[in-house]
Motif scaffolding. Sequence first.
Motif, PDB file in Angstrom:
ATOM      1  N   VAL A 217      16.189   5.469   7.153  1.00 19.86           N
ATOM      2  CA  VAL A 217      15.941   5.065   8.541  1.00 19.86           C
ATOM      3  C   VAL A 217      14.490   4.611   8.660  1.00 19.86           C
ATOM      4  O   VAL A 217      13.593   5.219   8.084  1.00 19.86           O
ATOM      5  CB  VAL A 217      16.239   6.195   9.568  1.00 19.86           C
ATOM      6  CG1 VAL A 217      17.709   6.545   9.581  1.00 19.86           C
ATOM      7  CG2 VAL A 217      15.426   7.427   9.318  1.00 19.86           C
ATOM      8  N   GLY A 218      14.285   3.511   9.372  1.00 22.50           N
ATOM      9  CA  GLY A 218      12.933   2.954   9.495  1.00 22.50           C
ATOM     10  C   GLY A 218      12.448   2.404   8.171  1.00 22.50           C
ATOM     11  O   GLY A 218      11.332   2.680   7.744  1.00 22.50           O
ATOM     12  N   ASN A 219      13.281   1.590   7.537  1.00 17.06           N
ATOM     13  CA  ASN A 219      12.967   1.104   6.181  1.00 17.06           C
ATOM     14  C   ASN A 219      11.783   0.142   6.131  1.00 17.06           C
ATOM     15  O   ASN A 219      11.247  -0.128   5.048  1.00 17.06           O
ATOM     16  CB  ASN A 219      14.188   0.447   5.525  1.00 17.06           C
ATOM     17  CG  ASN A 219      14.811  -0.651   6.349  1.00 17.06           C
ATOM     18  OD1 ASN A 219      15.827  -0.425   6.994  1.00 17.06           O
ATOM     19  ND2 ASN A 219      14.215  -1.836   6.377  1.00 17.06           N
TER      20      ASN A 219
ATOM     21  N   VAL B 297      18.343   1.104   8.010  1.00 16.23           N
ATOM     22  CA  VAL B 297      18.341   0.669   9.407  1.00 16.23           C
ATOM     23  C   VAL B 297      16.919   0.727   9.952  1.00 16.23           C
ATOM     24  O   VAL B 297      16.168   1.648   9.639  1.00 16.23           O
ATOM     25  CB  VAL B 297      19.285   1.498  10.326  1.00 16.23           C
ATOM     26  CG1 VAL B 297      20.729   1.326   9.914  1.00 16.23           C
ATOM     27  CG2 VAL B 297      18.898   2.955  10.371  1.00 16.23           C
ATOM     28  N   ASP B 298      16.584  -0.279  10.739  1.00 19.58           N
ATOM     29  CA  ASP B 298      15.243  -0.376  11.347  1.00 19.58           C
ATOM     30  C   ASP B 298      15.415  -1.173  12.634  1.00 19.58           C
ATOM     31  O   ASP B 298      16.191  -2.133  12.657  1.00 19.58           O
ATOM     32  CB  ASP B 298      14.289  -1.101  10.374  1.00 19.58           C
ATOM     33  CG  ASP B 298      12.829  -0.937  10.761  1.00 19.58           C
ATOM     34  OD1 ASP B 298      12.093  -0.254  10.014  1.00 19.58           O
ATOM     35  OD2 ASP B 298      12.405  -1.480  11.821  1.00 19.58           O
ATOM     36  N   PRO B 299      14.706  -0.772  13.713  1.00 20.07           N
ATOM     37  CA  PRO B 299      14.894  -1.516  14.970  1.00 20.07           C
ATOM     38  C   PRO B 299      14.245  -2.900  14.970  1.00 20.07           C
ATOM     39  O   PRO B 299      14.485  -3.684  15.886  1.00 20.07           O
ATOM     40  CB  PRO B 299      14.217  -0.602  16.008  1.00 20.07           C
ATOM     41  CG  PRO B 299      13.280   0.257  15.238  1.00 20.07           C
ATOM     42  CD  PRO B 299      13.860   0.409  13.861  1.00 20.07           C
TER      43      PRO B 299
ATOM     44  N   THR C 248       0.802  -1.231   0.000  1.00 22.60           N
ATOM     45  CA  THR C 248       0.000   0.000   0.000  1.00 22.60           C
ATOM     46  C   THR C 248       0.837   1.286   0.000  1.00 22.60           C
ATOM     47  O   THR C 248       0.356   2.313  -0.466  1.00 22.60           O
ATOM     48  CB  THR C 248      -0.933   0.039   1.230  1.00 22.60           C
ATOM     49  OG1 THR C 248      -0.136  -0.147   2.399  1.00 22.60           O
ATOM     50  CG2 THR C 248      -1.983  -1.053   1.150  1.00 22.60           C
ATOM     51  N   ASN C 249       2.057   1.252   0.528  1.00 19.24           N
ATOM     52  CA  ASN C 249       2.834   2.496   0.625  1.00 19.24           C
ATOM     53  C   ASN C 249       3.517   2.804  -0.701  1.00 19.24           C
ATOM     54  O   ASN C 249       4.541   2.222  -1.032  1.00 19.24           O
ATOM     55  CB  ASN C 249       3.888   2.394   1.739  1.00 19.24           C
ATOM     56  CG  ASN C 249       3.238   2.328   3.107  1.00 19.24           C
ATOM     57  OD1 ASN C 249       2.026   2.437   3.215  1.00 19.24           O
ATOM     58  ND2 ASN C 249       4.038   2.139   4.132  1.00 19.24           N
ATOM     59  N   LYS C 250       2.924   3.715  -1.465  1.00 17.62           N
ATOM     60  CA  LYS C 250       3.506   4.119  -2.745  1.00 17.62           C
ATOM     61  C   LYS C 250       4.431   5.307  -2.485  1.00 17.62           C
ATOM     62  O   LYS C 250       3.983   6.348  -2.012  1.00 17.62           O
ATOM     63  CB  LYS C 250       2.398   4.523  -3.728  1.00 17.62           C
ATOM     64  CG  LYS C 250       1.377   3.427  -3.953  1.00 17.62           C
ATOM     65  CD  LYS C 250       1.928   2.316  -4.843  1.00 17.62           C
ATOM     66  CE  LYS C 250       0.984   1.153  -4.934  1.00 17.62           C
ATOM     67  NZ  LYS C 250       1.491  -0.112  -4.416  1.00 17.62           N
ATOM     68  N   GLN C 251       5.701   5.149  -2.784  1.00 13.31           N
ATOM     69  CA  GLN C 251       6.650   6.183  -2.371  1.00 13.31           C
ATOM     70  C   GLN C 251       7.459   6.744  -3.535  1.00 13.31           C
ATOM     71  O   GLN C 251       8.524   7.323  -3.331  1.00 13.31           O
ATOM     72  CB  GLN C 251       7.563   5.622  -1.283  1.00 13.31           C
ATOM     73  CG  GLN C 251       6.734   5.193  -0.082  1.00 13.31           C
ATOM     74  CD  GLN C 251       7.521   4.509   0.998  1.00 13.31           C
ATOM     75  OE1 GLN C 251       8.603   3.993   0.756  1.00 13.31           O
ATOM     76  NE2 GLN C 251       6.983   4.493   2.196  1.00 13.31           N
ATOM     77  N   ASP C 252       6.901   6.596  -4.736  1.00 12.41           N
ATOM     78  CA  ASP C 252       7.644   7.061  -5.920  1.00 12.41           C
ATOM     79  C   ASP C 252       7.968   8.550  -5.838  1.00 12.41           C
ATOM     80  O   ASP C 252       9.068   8.979  -6.225  1.00 12.41           O
ATOM     81  CB  ASP C 252       6.829   6.829  -7.192  1.00 12.41           C
ATOM     82  CG  ASP C 252       6.359   5.396  -7.311  1.00 12.41           C
ATOM     83  OD1 ASP C 252       5.738   4.903  -6.354  1.00 12.41           O
ATOM     84  OD2 ASP C 252       6.619   4.792  -8.351  1.00 12.41           O
TER      85      ASP C 252
HETATM   86  C1  LIG Z   1       4.861   2.493   9.596  1.00 12.39           C
HETATM   87  S1  LIG Z   1       6.400   1.626   9.380  1.00 12.39           S
HETATM   88  C2  LIG Z   1       7.034   2.432   7.919  1.00 12.39           C
HETATM   89  C3  LIG Z   1       7.985   1.570   7.149  1.00 12.39           C
HETATM   90  C4  LIG Z   1       8.461   2.148   5.810  1.00 12.39           C
HETATM   91  N1  LIG Z   1       9.247   3.349   5.987  1.00 12.39           N
HETATM   92  C5  LIG Z   1       7.285   2.416   4.900  1.00 12.39           C
HETATM   93  O1  LIG Z   1       6.902   3.579   4.729  1.00 12.39           O
HETATM   94  O2  LIG Z   1       6.753   1.446   4.338  1.00 12.39           O
HETATM   95  C6  LIG Z   1       7.386   2.293  10.681  1.00 12.39           C
HETATM   96  C7  LIG Z   1       8.773   1.676  10.777  1.00 12.39           C
HETATM   97  O3  LIG Z   1       9.555   2.485  11.667  1.00 12.39           O
HETATM   98  C8  LIG Z   1      10.354   1.633  12.441  1.00 12.39           C
HETATM   99  N2  LIG Z   1      10.764   2.351  13.676  1.00 12.39           N
HETATM  100  C9  LIG Z   1      10.222   2.301  14.914  1.00 12.39           C
HETATM  101  N3  LIG Z   1      10.911   3.094  15.756  1.00 12.39           N
HETATM  102  C10 LIG Z   1      11.898   3.680  15.025  1.00 12.39           C
HETATM  103  C11 LIG Z   1      12.949   4.599  15.319  1.00 12.39           C
HETATM  104  N4  LIG Z   1      13.115   5.081  16.565  1.00 12.39           N
HETATM  105  N5  LIG Z   1      13.786   4.961  14.332  1.00 12.39           N
HETATM  106  C12 LIG Z   1      13.617   4.481  13.082  1.00 12.39           C
HETATM  107  N6  LIG Z   1      12.641   3.608  12.731  1.00 12.39           N
HETATM  108  C13 LIG Z   1      11.799   3.216  13.689  1.00 12.39           C
HETATM  109  C14 LIG Z   1       9.485   0.409  12.673  1.00 12.39           C
HETATM  110  O4  LIG Z   1      10.243  -0.724  13.045  1.00 12.39           O
HETATM  111  C15 LIG Z   1       8.783   0.275  11.327  1.00 12.39           C
HETATM  112  O5  LIG Z   1       9.479  -0.580  10.458  1.00 12.39           O
END
Ligand SMILES: C[S@@+](CC[C@H](N)C(=O)[O-])C[C@H]1O[C@@H](n2cnc3c(N)ncnc32)[C@H](O)[C@@H]1O
Length: 205
Positions: A57-59, A80-82, A36-40
Amino acid sequence: MDTNPRSWAVDRPVTSPFAHPSGVLGRLAGRFMLRTNKQDDVLDVLDVRPGDQVLEVGNGPGGLVRLLTARTGAALVRGVDPSPAMRDVATKVNRRAVRDGRVALGLGTAERTGLTDLSVDRVVSVNNVAIWPDLEAGLRELHRVVRPGGTVVIAWHGGVSPGRIARDLRLPDDKLARIEAALKKIFVEVTRRELVTLDVFRAVR
Ligand SMILES: C[S@@+](CC[C@H](N)C(=O)[O-])C[C@H]1O[C@@H](n2cnc3c(N)ncnc32)[C@H](O)[C@@H]1O
């Protein structure tokens, strides 16, 4: 007991499997985000040049990482993602690029990327800034790793035509203003714009 960190934006832990994906539910959330996440349009704002090193970050499940390797001339895309579950999904989604050394995925957060100083040209964060425990610490870390002249792009649900989920999750004006002010304290040039489903900040180091 809730072990998730408090979010600076809502001042409580966010418990959704989209925010902190783990286990079966987390992997399902990852697959959903991938579809669902379209990020073009984030790519246009990020404006990656041939040979750039890019950090996401938060991939999450790695959809934007896949776009970055397919559509830009980036030399290396780091993510990087936690969440170990998201690292595993993103590794599968980007299997070939990981094998070829064009993508490197690891555990980390916006506040603690594990990268060395001034090591990347572009940094991007989509739909996680409001989950960070400490906005200012996250931005300081992104400033630390990006080279002078490099850019940081921070995007969160919103935009000119948000769907139902983005409408529910969009940040109020005072929180958007806080992100903008925090960026302006440490970056030289900060702009804000609305994409289709995202509010986006772009800052130059
Ligand atoms: C809603 S998802 C979005 C994933 C992706 N960026 C996307 O748009 O499809 C949120 C992501 O942020 C990560 N996250 C949570 N805390 C974070 C932090 N402090 N720093 C970076 N990423 C984090 C989560 O593990 C999760 O994968």
